[in-house]
Design an enzyme around this catalytic site. Structure first.
Site, PDB file in Angstrom:
ATOM      1  N   GLY A 137      -8.873  -3.583 -14.545  1.00  0.00           N
ATOM      2  CA  GLY A 137      -9.878  -4.304 -14.934  1.00  0.00           C
ATOM      3  C   GLY A 137      -9.405  -5.683 -15.081  1.00  0.00           C
ATOM      4  O   GLY A 137     -10.285  -6.440 -15.844  1.00  0.00           O
ATOM      5  N   LEU A 165      -5.767   7.759   0.601  1.00  0.00           N
ATOM      6  CA  LEU A 165      -4.180   7.199   0.942  1.00  0.00           C
ATOM      7  C   LEU A 165      -3.787   7.318   2.344  1.00  0.00           C
ATOM      8  O   LEU A 165      -3.050   7.691   2.886  1.00  0.00           O
ATOM      9  CB  LEU A 165      -3.371   8.235   0.299  1.00  0.00           C
ATOM     10  CG  LEU A 165      -3.417   8.161  -1.175  1.00  0.00           C
ATOM     11  CD1 LEU A 165      -2.323   9.118  -1.806  1.00  0.00           C
ATOM     12  CD2 LEU A 165      -2.710   6.944  -1.758  1.00  0.00           C
ATOM     13  N   CYS A 170      -2.823   8.864  -8.104  1.00  0.00           N
ATOM     14  CA  CYS A 170      -4.271   8.585  -7.166  1.00  0.00           C
ATOM     15  C   CYS A 170      -5.044   9.903  -7.395  1.00  0.00           C
ATOM     16  O   CYS A 170      -4.669  10.997  -7.315  1.00  0.00           O
ATOM     17  CB  CYS A 170      -3.874   8.748  -5.641  1.00  0.00           C
ATOM     18  SG  CYS A 170      -5.426   8.570  -4.429  1.00  0.00           S
ATOM     19  N   LYS A 196       0.890  -1.108  -0.047  1.00  0.00           N
ATOM     20  CA  LYS A 196      -0.030  -0.081  -0.006  1.00  0.00           C
ATOM     21  C   LYS A 196       0.841   1.086   0.088  1.00  0.00           C
ATOM     22  O   LYS A 196       2.100   1.146   0.703  1.00  0.00           O
ATOM     23  CB  LYS A 196      -0.864   0.047   1.216  1.00  0.00           C
ATOM     24  CG  LYS A 196      -1.932   0.928   1.143  1.00  0.00           C
ATOM     25  CD  LYS A 196      -2.911   0.845   2.593  1.00  0.00           C
ATOM     26  CE  LYS A 196      -4.098   1.652   2.555  1.00  0.00           C
ATOM     27  NZ  LYS A 196      -4.158   2.787   1.692  1.00  0.00           N
TER      28      LYS A 196
END
Length: 313
Positions: free
Chosen positions: A254, A86, A140, A58
């Site tokens: 995806g 975040l 992000c 992460k």
């Protein structure tokens, strides 16, 4: 008379057909855990590393970050929308947690970093001696002053990459956004800064509204769309980047089936990252590996041989 070699798959070594080398990292297969999916506990990364070719932790910044209040994830018919913000335990606490990966991790560990300046990015790398590579979160779409906020400026991207490269001898990957005007321009800027590979792509901006309360479902109003809905967008970005860049491309967005993996590789991805699919199956890496073994047995070609094949016909 030309010597005929017995294909690897006939010799019962189908796993060798999946092996890839990415910027010096030897991976048992091209499947990587995408950043942010399994939280901040190393036990999850260790478990995934049993079958994944590499795991990406992460994203972490210099100081602890609380993130947004719930709800932060919306599940819809074609994927997920998230605005976690975040959240992070901070560099010191997370480095201590990731240190446990040394003993039990079974694949390379990539540490994802976020920051608002090039100096701040570079200051993070010395905290992670256990990392095999670093991924720069330049994409992000729902956090202020970091992520896409810094990853939309080509000159700043080039500066960030160059500064981080000066701070470490380990491979550095730049994770790009599909929300920018020209992803290739950003990719080229990262390449000029000395990046070892680019990751394409992060989530697409989106939102969802509750028709009963008549309010946005996410506390942050909008977030990042992931899952099968963004696959065509991500695939096109990989295609374009492979054509224009000399560094490897890591595809993400995806991917849920082995056919998706093959598509991304044919488009030019050396490796791929799996994210949202884990919400539907915690055995996704095992399943994909077994299916890809069967695929390479049927074709007699290794996955490395297929990288970019769709460009040549």
């Amino acid at each position: 008379m030309q010597e005929t070699k017995t294909p690897l798959y006939i010799r019962g070594k189908a796993h060798l057909m999946l092996e890839v080398e990415l910027c010096g990292l030897k991976m048992k297969n091209p499947l990587m855990l995408a950043s942010g999916i399994m939280g901040s506990h190393v036990s999850s990364l260790i478990r995934i590393s049993r079958h994944a070719g590499a795991v990406v932790a992460k994203s972490v910044g210099t100081e602890p970050r609380e993130g947004y209040r719930n709800p932060v994830v919306v599940n819809y018919a074609h994927g997920l929308i998230n605005a976690v913000g975040l959240s992070s335990p901070g560099v010191r606490a997370f480095a201590e947690e990731l240190e446990k990966f040394r003993a039990e991790g079974r694949s390379p560990l990539v540490v994802s970093l976020f920051a608002s300046t090039s100096e701040e990015f570079a200051s993070l790398t010395p905290h992670f001696p256990m990392a095999d590579a670093f991924e720069l979160n330049l994409s992000c779409p729902h956090a202020e002053n970091v992520g896409m906020a810094v990853g939309s400026d080509p000159e700043l991207v080039k500066e960030i990459v160059a500064e981080v490269k000066r701070s470490t001898e380990k491979p550095v990957f730049a994770k790009l956004s599909p929300n920018v005007l020209d992803v290739v321009e950003i990719g080229k800027a990262a390449e000029e800064g000395g990046v070892d590979a680019v990751v394409a792509v992060n989530t697409v901006k989106g939102m969802s509204i509750d028709i009963v309360s008549r309010k946005p479902k996410l506390s942050n109003i909008s977030g990042g769309v992931s899952g099968e809905a963004i696959k065509p967008i991500a695939l096109k970005c990989v295609w374009d980047l492979y054509k224009e860049l000399d560094v490897p491309v890591i595809g993400v967005g995806g991917i849920t089936t082995w056919k998706d993996v093959v598509e991304f590789i044919l488009a030019g991805a050396t490796a791929v990252q799996i994210g949202s699919a884990l919400f539907y199956s915690h055995r996704i890496f095992y399943s994909l590996v077994e299916s890809l073994k069967a695929y390479t047995r049927s074709t007699g070609e290794s996955l490395v041989e297929l990288v970019g094949k769709a460009h040549t016909g």
